[in-house]
Design a protein around this motif. Structure first.
Motif, mmCIF file in Angstrom:
data_model
loop_
_atom_site.group_PDB
_atom_site.id
_atom_site.type_symbol
_atom_site.label_atom_id
_atom_site.label_comp_id
_atom_site.label_asym_id
_atom_site.label_seq_id
_atom_site.Cartn_x
_atom_site.Cartn_y
_atom_site.Cartn_z
ATOM 1 N N HIS A 58 0.833 -1.207 0.000
ATOM 2 C CA HIS A 58 0.000 0.000 0.000
ATOM 3 C C HIS A 58 0.865 1.253 0.000
ATOM 4 C CE1 HIS A 58 0.803 -0.524 4.295
ATOM 5 N NE2 HIS A 58 0.430 0.727 4.509
ATOM 6 N N ASP A 62 6.350 3.905 4.765
ATOM 7 C CA ASP A 62 7.060 2.807 5.440
ATOM 8 C C ASP A 62 6.939 1.491 4.661
ATOM 9 O OD1 ASP A 62 4.321 2.976 6.303
ATOM 10 O OD2 ASP A 62 4.739 1.616 7.971
ATOM 11 N N HIS A 63 6.211 1.530 3.533
ATOM 12 C CA HIS A 63 6.081 0.340 2.684
ATOM 13 C C HIS A 63 6.594 0.550 1.253
ATOM 14 C CE1 HIS A 63 3.730 -1.833 5.743
ATOM 15 N NE2 HIS A 63 3.498 -0.586 6.133
ATOM 16 N N ASP A 161 -0.331 -3.771 6.121
ATOM 17 C CA ASP A 161 -1.041 -3.177 7.249
ATOM 18 C C ASP A 161 -2.507 -3.530 7.063
ATOM 19 O OD1 ASP A 161 1.359 -2.156 7.947
ATOM 20 O OD2 ASP A 161 0.860 -0.054 7.603
ATOM 21 N N HIS A 383 -5.411 0.528 11.716
ATOM 22 C CA HIS A 383 -4.803 -0.786 11.954
ATOM 23 C C HIS A 383 -5.715 -1.646 12.819
ATOM 24 C CE1 HIS A 383 -0.719 0.181 10.507
ATOM 25 N NE2 HIS A 383 -1.028 1.406 10.878
ATOM 26 N N HIS A 406 6.294 -5.430 12.018
ATOM 27 C CA HIS A 406 5.659 -4.109 11.957
ATOM 28 C C HIS A 406 5.019 -3.745 13.291
ATOM 29 C CE1 HIS A 406 3.078 -0.802 10.582
ATOM 30 N NE2 HIS A 406 3.662 -0.833 9.401
HETATM 31 ZN ZN LIG Z 1 2.929 0.520 7.896
#
Ligand SMILES: [Zn+2]
Ligand SMILES: [Zn+2]
Length: 436
Positions: A58, A62-63, A161, A383, A406
């Protein structure tokens, strides 16, 4: 198959997982870790060249934030993601380059990256050499995916996530036919006490808090991730304002969120049916509400902070690591009438975390700023909480190994311990190769 974690192991950030089969090597995500100093995945540039494909779960940094470097380092293979993910990356990457100015990226690398995206669709299996890869809805943000990789003998499922609950915008994660012998699962909120109250309860308290500030004539700053949270928060504000629970006040949308709203609108097919229906009935199009005022000039920005007007400002970045929120905070923090509302995860070492923990003097753009405004936190997380993570794990048929990633190490460890009697549960060490 073999799996190694080059980031996101015992931490939130720089997710980057290498999966090897007999014939192929793929990366699941390639993120950066934002914070006081930016950190990158611990994979060597020389190891990037032999990779057959990169799958991005996504459009959060951070991805995917390491992609520009990967292409700068010479990778010329494909990057696979859903259509909205690719569109959102193309927007968010410009913002990232402007704010973070990473030194390990060239303009040629960026240009190459843009040429190598390929769309994969939810629910349509995809073949890459000896691997079959499938993505389904993960419920986290527009276009976010749970990725399943199979070599015919073993199957690895990577949650990315995830959110099991439906939100205003999205349906929950699609775990209907989940089957895998290995699960790599996020644990952002993996600790025993990470149980969120129902969204309804949180949104009511949030609205009461905003109402209080507006009544006093103050301004409410809501920093959010540009992608995902911002749209959920805006939908919520709009609903409560239209129903009269919130008093009428301008909702300023500042920065990249405006472009991202447009991407949501034309990818509405990836949202919940209810959202699609509202667009069809054009008088209730939630993306074009009259309550929203896009801030697209510096002049308007100046006016918003100077004028004695109760208002709501929704802007980026969510953890106050840069972006227009820094401008608003620097000018509005001294006035105790104002309020800063944090609605997302605040990583260790960020200004957002410092404010959340009660800092009363902070440095914004190298200037010292006294913090007199109220700082409040509301959990509107995209999340899964601990209960949802447990439910997600239980839904996977044939499961043997669970890698918990994560999450801050203590949270990942907490979840690992809870499931260790049923599965071979591991909080992986970075770089180490695991056979599954
Ligand atoms: Zn993330
Ligand atoms: Zn995310």
């Amino acid at each position: 198959m073999k799996v190694s974690f080059f980031g996101g192991a015992g931490e939130v950030g720089r997710s980057c997982i290498l999966v090897k089969s007999d014939k192929s090597k793929i990366l699941l995500d390639a993120g950066v870790k934002l914070g006081a100093v930016e950190e990158y995945p611990q994979i060597r540039d020389s190891d990037l060249k032999g990779i057959d494909g990169i799958f991005i779960s996504h459009a959060h940094l951070d991805h995917f934030g390491y992609l520009p470097h990967i292409f700068t380092a010479g990778y010329r293979g494909k990057v696979y993601a859903t259509k909205p993910t690719i569109e959102l990356i193309n927007i968010a990457i410009r913002d990232y380059m402007n704010i973070s100015k990473p030194k390990n990226v060239t303009s040629q690398g960026l240009a190459e990256m843009a040429k190598h995206f390929e769309i994969i669709e939810y629910g349509k299996p995809f073949r890459l050499k000896d691997l079959t890869i499938k993505v389904v809805q993960s419920g986290h943000i527009l276009g976010s995916a749970i990725t399943t990789v199979s070599d015919g003998k073993h199957t690895i499922m990577y949650s990315g996530d995830m959110n099991m609950a439906q939100t205003r915008l999205l349906p929950g994660a699609d775990m209907k036919n989940a089957r895998a012998d290995t699960l790599i699962i996020e644990s952002t909120y993996g600790a025993k006490n990470d149980i969120f109250p129902p969204e309804k309860e949180v949104s009511q308290k949030l609205m009461a808090s905003i109402k209080e500030t507006l009544h006093k004539g103050g301004k409410v700053i809501i920093p959010t991730f540009g992608v995902g949270r911002a749209q959920e928060v805006l939908f919520m504000l709009d609903d409560f304002m239209n129903s009269g629970i919130l008093p009428k006040a301008p909702i300023y949308i500042s920065g990249v969120i405006n472009k991202i709203m447009r991407i949501h609108r034309h990818n509405v097919i990836y949202c919940r049916r209810e959202v699609q229906m509202r667009i069809l009935m054009s008088d209730s199009d939630p993306f074009k509400s009259k309550n929203f005022v896009p801030v697209e000039s510096n002049e308007l920005r100046g006016k918003i902070v100077k004028e004695k007007e109760a208002s709501i400002i929704v802007t980026t970045s969510g953890m106050l690591t840069g972006g227009p929120v820094m401008y608003y905070l620097a000018r509005l923090a001294r006035d105790p009438m104002n309020k800063l509302i944090l609605v997302g995860y605040q990583a260790e070492g960020t200004l957002g975390r410092a404010l959340q923990e009660g800092a009363r003097e902070v440095t914004v753009n190298r200037a010292k700023v006294k913090v007199n405004l109220t700082v409040e936190t509301f959990h509107l997380s995209a999340h899964a909480d601990r209960k949802q993570l447990e439910a997600a794990i239980a839904k996977v048929h044939g499961l043997k190994n669970v890698f918990v990633v994560h999450g801050e190490k203590s949270k990942s460890e907490d979840l690992r311990m809870h499931i260790a009697n049923k599965y071979n549960a591991i909080v992986p060490e970075p770089i180490k190769e695991y056979h599954v």
